[in-house]
Design an enzyme around this catalytic site. Structure first.
Site, mmCIF file in Angstrom:
data_model
loop_
_atom_site.group_PDB
_atom_site.id
_atom_site.type_symbol
_atom_site.label_atom_id
_atom_site.label_comp_id
_atom_site.label_asym_id
_atom_site.label_seq_id
_atom_site.Cartn_x
_atom_site.Cartn_y
_atom_site.Cartn_z
ATOM 1 N N HIS B 135 -11.859 6.071 -2.079
ATOM 2 C CA HIS B 135 -12.335 4.734 -1.737
ATOM 3 C C HIS B 135 -13.241 4.861 -0.508
ATOM 4 O O HIS B 135 -13.052 5.767 0.305
ATOM 5 C CB HIS B 135 -11.085 3.898 -1.396
ATOM 6 C CG HIS B 135 -11.323 2.431 -1.199
ATOM 7 N ND1 HIS B 135 -11.845 1.905 -0.034
ATOM 8 C CD2 HIS B 135 -11.068 1.368 -2.000
ATOM 9 C CE1 HIS B 135 -11.900 0.582 -0.138
ATOM 10 N NE2 HIS B 135 -11.451 0.236 -1.329
ATOM 11 N N ASP B 212 -3.990 8.384 1.740
ATOM 12 C CA ASP B 212 -4.283 6.961 1.608
ATOM 13 C C ASP B 212 -3.330 6.432 0.536
ATOM 14 O O ASP B 212 -3.538 6.654 -0.649
ATOM 15 C CB ASP B 212 -5.745 6.791 1.214
ATOM 16 C CG ASP B 212 -6.078 5.365 0.778
ATOM 17 O OD1 ASP B 212 -5.174 4.500 0.815
ATOM 18 O OD2 ASP B 212 -7.228 5.129 0.385
ATOM 19 N N CYS B 376 -15.484 -0.073 -4.577
ATOM 20 C CA CYS B 376 -15.613 0.604 -3.279
ATOM 21 C C CYS B 376 -15.516 2.108 -3.449
ATOM 22 O O CYS B 376 -14.926 2.811 -2.630
ATOM 23 C CB CYS B 376 -14.587 0.102 -2.271
ATOM 24 S SG CYS B 376 -14.770 -1.627 -1.861
#
Lengths: 167, 418
Positions: B135, B212, B376
């Protein structure tokens, strides 16, 4: 179309009219103008759509040829395609008026007849055709799809290389 | 996946999706005259009444600033805020509550690591490895760090099905690698990354591993002590909690060694114009009035999830995914994007002759909310050779009937667009 879906079809049918789908699937002037005098890219950062407009403007201020390339949804591609078809051979001054008029058509500030008048009656057929884009009024997030090529055209004619829907 | 689920003796079949749905008030509403079919939880999840009520109660009954007033309300607000921290600790099985830093989201948490840890420990020529599936929030902070320090950013590739080839990944890792920063689960492809093997690679060369966890923590139970990572970040709003709250977990000694991220109130020990000393972690990284009620709301979301059998939730989500993959693949001209084995319940796809934005617009008129665009992850889109995809993501409150509604709406979209 099922009966349950029928009441919803109208605004979608208005958005995706035959002329939009036709230009979206078979865009006209999808190329780079040879010996172009200006070029600009338009980005829609929300969706990643890109359109690059090239044009050859004569010393006398005539848009001799205008074309586009890019990736995008049916609305943005159709808008770009109809734009190039309408403006080829027109004076830059008319192109600017038409650009403003199309943006106003898309946001609902002008109706078709008013848009024709705003362009000075020079391109009534073109405005009539481009009025198909006003279906985006019912879809606020899609207005930028319709106006992206016109932003790019203005940047091109103004000699700016890049534009975005987020200004 | 990483940890056996042991919280409940119930079996997968004990999961009652209709009972869960009743907890989410928004699911009862209609969109364009159609029942809402919300398939965009990977962007942001809907909130259960328990979270909404906790937020209302915090503002309506228990609100004051934290860590300040010597009065009852401030004490209770502080206690609730710190109780939320403890709930997060338990949820990810961190060893120490001081390892939980509240941020405004996962993006800020990654930027915090890049700015505080990165500026202190990364120098010119050092290498940071990310993957092609990241991302933007796990790309751009490292590019900023690269521009500031002269370090090198290396990209481990992704296979056409969305999986990660560990041999190719290993080729990107070397003696100069100081950090590996990767998604736990891809937000576009649903791929569950081979975290354990990558953790071993990182530690073999003395590098740190940042995960993440925005999508990962939603779809599986996370134990930061067994995952093998050094930093784990996630956002509250994808975990059925409020926006404006995220978590950075890092081992205490790492947080101790890092300089502050932002300066301000609450993060200091003492301030004079000559010299200021920092508060110990996590306060060192929480300058200013924090997102108090958002933290409390996240705590309520965790309480809510803890009432569910997460193994059963996971089985439910995987069943939805399987049904979606099978049904979508039968639509003419539709191509699934992301088919790695063992993936999480996120499914991207493209359709011949129909741009994702046009699809999403038509689907919306059927009440079906999906994400369309680059998610994104523009570099990944380029690698996949598409400008955009449509993505349906399936959460614990989604049903098989909603998967069917998606398929029906897509067929209808073909009628309109093709």
């Amino acid at each position: 179309m099922t009966a349950a879906a029928a009441p919803l079809a109208d605004d979608l049918r208005l958005l995706y009219q035959e002329i939009i789908l036709d230009h979206g699937k078979s865009p006209r002037n999808f190329r780079v103008v040879e010996h172009h005098t200006c070029k600009a890219q338009g980005n829609n950062p929300m969706c990643g759509d890109r359109v690059t407009v090239t044009a050859r403007v004569s010393p006398a201020g005539l848009v001799e040829d205008v074309a586009f390339e890019g990736k995008g949804c049916a609305i943005s591609i159709a808008s770009a395609s109809m734009m190039t078809e309408t403006l080829s051979g027109q004076p830059v001054e008319i192109a600017r008026k038409l650009s403003a008029a199309v943006q106003d058509l898309c946001t609902g500030r002008l109706e078709t007849d008013q848009a024709k008048a705003a362009v000075g009656g020079a391109l009534d057929d073109g405005v009539e055709k481009l009025a198909a884009l006003s279906g985006v009024r019912q879809f606020p997030v899609r207005v930028k799809c319709a106006t992206l090529p016109w932003h790019a055209l203005m940047s091109c004619l103004d000699g700016k290389g890049q534009t975005t829907t987020e200004k | 996946m990483n940890k056996p689920f042991t919280k409940s003796p119930q079996t997968a079949s004990a999961f009652d999706v209709m009972k869960v749905r009743a907890d989410f008030p928004i699911l009862a509403r209609e969109v364009h005259g159609k029942p809402l079919v919300y398939l965009d939880s990977a962007a942001s999840a809907q909130k259960p009444r328990q979270v909404i009520d906790a937020i209302t109660r915090a503002y309506g009954h228990d609100y004051a600033n934290v860590h300040r007033g010597a009065y009852y309300l401030s004490e209770t607000a502080t206690a609730a805020y710190e109780a939320a921290r403890e709930k997060v600790r338990g949820f990810i099985n961190a060893g120490d509550v001081r390892e939980i830093v509240f941020t405004k989201g996962a993006t800020e948490a990654i930027n915090l690591v890049a700015a505080a840890w990165g500026r202190a420990f990364i120098k010119a020529g050092d290498e940071i490895v990310i993957t092609a599936v990241e991302h933007h929030s796990n790309i751009v902070p490292w590019q900023l760090l690269r521009d500031a320090t002269g370090c090198i950013l290396k990209i481990a590739p992704v296979e056409p099905d969305g999986s990660i080839d560990l041999n190719k990944f290993a080729a990107a890792v070397g003696p100069k690698t100081k950090l590996i920063a990767i998604a736990h689960v891809s937000n576009v492809l649903g791929t569950v990354l081979p975290v354990a093997a990558i953790a071993d690679m990182a530690h073999a060369v003395g590098a740190k591993l940042l995960l993440d966890g925005c999508q990962g923590i939603v779809h599986e139970a996370v134990d930061v002590q067994t995952l093998g990572c050094d930093f784990y970040v996630f956002s509250g709003h994808k975990l059925y909690g409020p926006t404006g709250i995220g978590i950075l977990w890092a081992r205490h000694e790492l947080l101790e060694a890092m300089p502050p991220y932002q300066g301000g109130g609450d993060m200091i020990d003492s301030v004079t114009f000559a010299k200021t000393t920092w508060a110990p972690p996590p306060a060192k990284f929480e300058a200013g009035t924090p997102p108090i009620v958002q933290a409390i709301g996240l705590g309520a979301a965790i309480d809510y999830l803890n009432t569910l059998d997460r193994e059963a939730v996971s089985a439910h989500e995987h069943a939805l995914l399987r049904h979606a993959m099978t049904s979508l693949a039968q639509i003419p001209g539709l191509k699934l994007i992301g088919t790695a084995p063992g993936k999480a319940s996120v499914q991207s796809f493209v359709m011949d002759g129909a741009h994702p934005h046009d699809l999403a617009t038509v689907l919306d008129r059927s009440g079906v909310c999906v994400r369309a665009g680059h998610h994104c992850a523009q570099p990944l889109m380029e690698i996949l050779g598409v400008s955009a995809t449509t993505r349906a993501s399936f959460a614990l409150y989604n049903t098989m009937a909603e998967v069917d509604a998606l398929v029906t709406a897509l067929r209808r979209a073909q009628e309109v667009l093709l």
